[in-house]
Design an enzyme around this catalytic site. Sequence first.
Site, PDB file in Angstrom:
ATOM      1  N   GLU A 168       0.537  -1.380  -0.165  1.00  0.00           N
ATOM      2  CA  GLU A 168       0.001  -0.339  -0.107  1.00  0.00           C
ATOM      3  C   GLU A 168       0.864   1.450   0.056  1.00  0.00           C
ATOM      4  O   GLU A 168       0.640   2.122   1.198  1.00  0.00           O
ATOM      5  CB  GLU A 168      -0.460  -0.152   1.311  1.00  0.00           C
ATOM      6  N   GLU A 272      -6.325 -10.494  -1.488  1.00  0.00           N
ATOM      7  CA  GLU A 272      -7.325 -10.857   0.123  1.00  0.00           C
ATOM      8  C   GLU A 272      -8.161 -10.160  -0.940  1.00  0.00           C
ATOM      9  O   GLU A 272      -9.300  -9.632   0.288  1.00  0.00           O
ATOM     10  CB  GLU A 272      -6.613  -9.257   0.789  1.00  0.00           C
TER      11      GLU A 272
HETATM   12  O1  9MR Z   1      -7.297  -7.940   8.315  1.00  0.00           O
HETATM   13  C1  9MR Z   1      -6.867  -7.014   9.096  1.00  0.00           C
HETATM   14  C2  9MR Z   1      -7.522  -7.079  10.500  1.00  0.00           C
HETATM   15  O2  9MR Z   1      -7.783  -7.516  11.140  1.00  0.00           O
HETATM   16  C3  9MR Z   1      -6.047  -5.949  10.966  1.00  0.00           C
HETATM   17  O3  9MR Z   1      -6.906  -5.368  12.342  1.00  0.00           O
HETATM   18  C4  9MR Z   1      -5.900  -5.083   9.511  1.00  0.00           C
HETATM   19  C5  9MR Z   1      -4.889  -4.236  10.470  1.00  0.00           C
HETATM   20  O4  9MR Z   1      -3.788  -4.955  10.925  1.00  0.00           O
HETATM   21  O5  9MR Z   1      -5.425  -5.467   8.935  1.00  0.00           O
HETATM   22  C6  9MR Z   1      -5.954  -6.445   8.305  1.00  0.00           C
HETATM   23  O6  9MR Z   1      -5.176  -7.071   7.304  1.00  0.00           O
HETATM   24  C7  9MR Z   1      -5.611  -5.598   6.193  1.00  0.00           C
HETATM   25  C8  9MR Z   1      -3.657  -6.131   4.938  1.00  0.00           C
HETATM   26  O7  9MR Z   1      -2.596  -6.575   6.466  1.00  0.00           O
HETATM   27  C9  9MR Z   1      -3.392  -4.769   4.251  1.00  0.00           C
HETATM   28  N1  9MR Z   1      -4.488  -4.768   2.892  1.00  0.00           N
HETATM   29  C10 9MR Z   1      -6.002  -4.289   3.832  1.00  0.00           C
HETATM   30  C11 9MR Z   1      -6.093  -5.633   4.969  1.00  0.00           C
HETATM   31  C12 9MR Z   1      -7.714  -5.020   5.687  1.00  0.00           C
HETATM   32  O8  9MR Z   1      -7.346  -3.774   6.549  1.00  0.00           O
END
Ligand code: 9MR
Length: 384
Positions: A168, A272
């Site tokens: 990102e 994802e």
């Molecule tokens: O699914 C993840 C959630 O449990 C966490 O709280 C969050 C912050 O670390 O991250 C989520 O996963 C993200 C991923 O790492 C990167 N792309 C967006 C995902 C959804 O927010």
Amino acid sequence: MKLTITTVFLCLVFGFVSSCTHNKSTSTQASNTTDISLQSAFAPHFNIGVAINTQQANGKDRQSVVIINRHFDTLTAENDMKWESIQPSSNNFTFEAADALVNYAKSTNKNIIGHTLVWHQQTPDWVFEDANGNLASRELLLSRMKTHIFALAGRYKDDIKGWDVVNEAFNEDGTLRESKWLQIIGDDFIEKAFEYAHQAAPNAKLYYNDYNLYKAAKMDSVIAMAKGLKAKGIRIDGIGEQGHYGVEPPLKQLELSIQKVAAAGLTMMITELDISVLKFPDENNMGADISLNFVLQDEYNPYANGISQSSYLKLAKAYKDLFRLFLTYRQDIDRVTFWGVSDNDTWRNNWPMNGRTDYPLLFDRDYQAKAFVQDLVALASEYQ
Ligand code: 9MR
């Protein structure tokens, strides 16, 4: 359901008109899918992965483990390999949860994708500060980046098949995000991360990962960045489009973006995938920016007691349309990873509002496959 003379007769006698006229996969009822396996169905085409949490990796969430074992061939740590989990304070490395995932994957012969080495989120403040609490220098931050990547990617260099090296880093308009990484190191923080990752894990595939890469401006910049790295001899293998969609996924734009990635000689992953059935408060700002946070309002949480038939049908259609697209481009797509096992454990229930009831995944809150999963499996067999 096939309408045989007997079923027509039973329908007329017992008046089960709707259950007789609906194909089973259009019902919101879960299907009995003990005889199907997503990973087997899609094996000729691409890997099918899932992001798993700590309780799944350590085996405590047994119901999820049954699903993971059967349906998925590739595992990503949903949170357990992020910077704040691995190195919460300077040089204090905590690998317990990550080790559990790696051991689980190895004992079940699954591929592992590392997520993620450099991200502006879930990275503790100390990383960007010097001993006096001022902004770290470029040299200090680069050396921390290197130490972190060597410790993490190096530890699993024989186990992890591919890394989301940078996550990102771009804005929706294709400019670089104003993160601390960019602010302190400068534009070359991306290439440094890829360089270190390759040094630490020479056999691992290296990916750039982001959301909304179906947007041309964003994807064009990412591809230009990747070409720039390649021109300098720095390894980058592919691009991950996260795939956090609503029930009307951007099919045409996504198709164009897949074609562009392939034309640039890179592989594409959907990393994802999940499909929210809920309205988004700010339609112009959808994606996965986890800093968004709205107050919970009932109008945005309409299915707290169960999904409506019409929303379910939209969800099923969105998944089928997407998989038709992925299968059409199966030569260019390496893997499709779902962001979570069941609707019980999905970040969507808490983003961009805490406490909603969403239905974005293939397995419901009773750990049953949704009825349309068998349609996805059937679809896979239509492609050679
Ligand atoms: O699914 C993840 C959630 O449990 C966490 O709280 C969050 C912050 O670390 O991250 C989520 O996963 C993200 C991923 O790492 C990167 N792309 C967006 C995902 C959804 O927010």
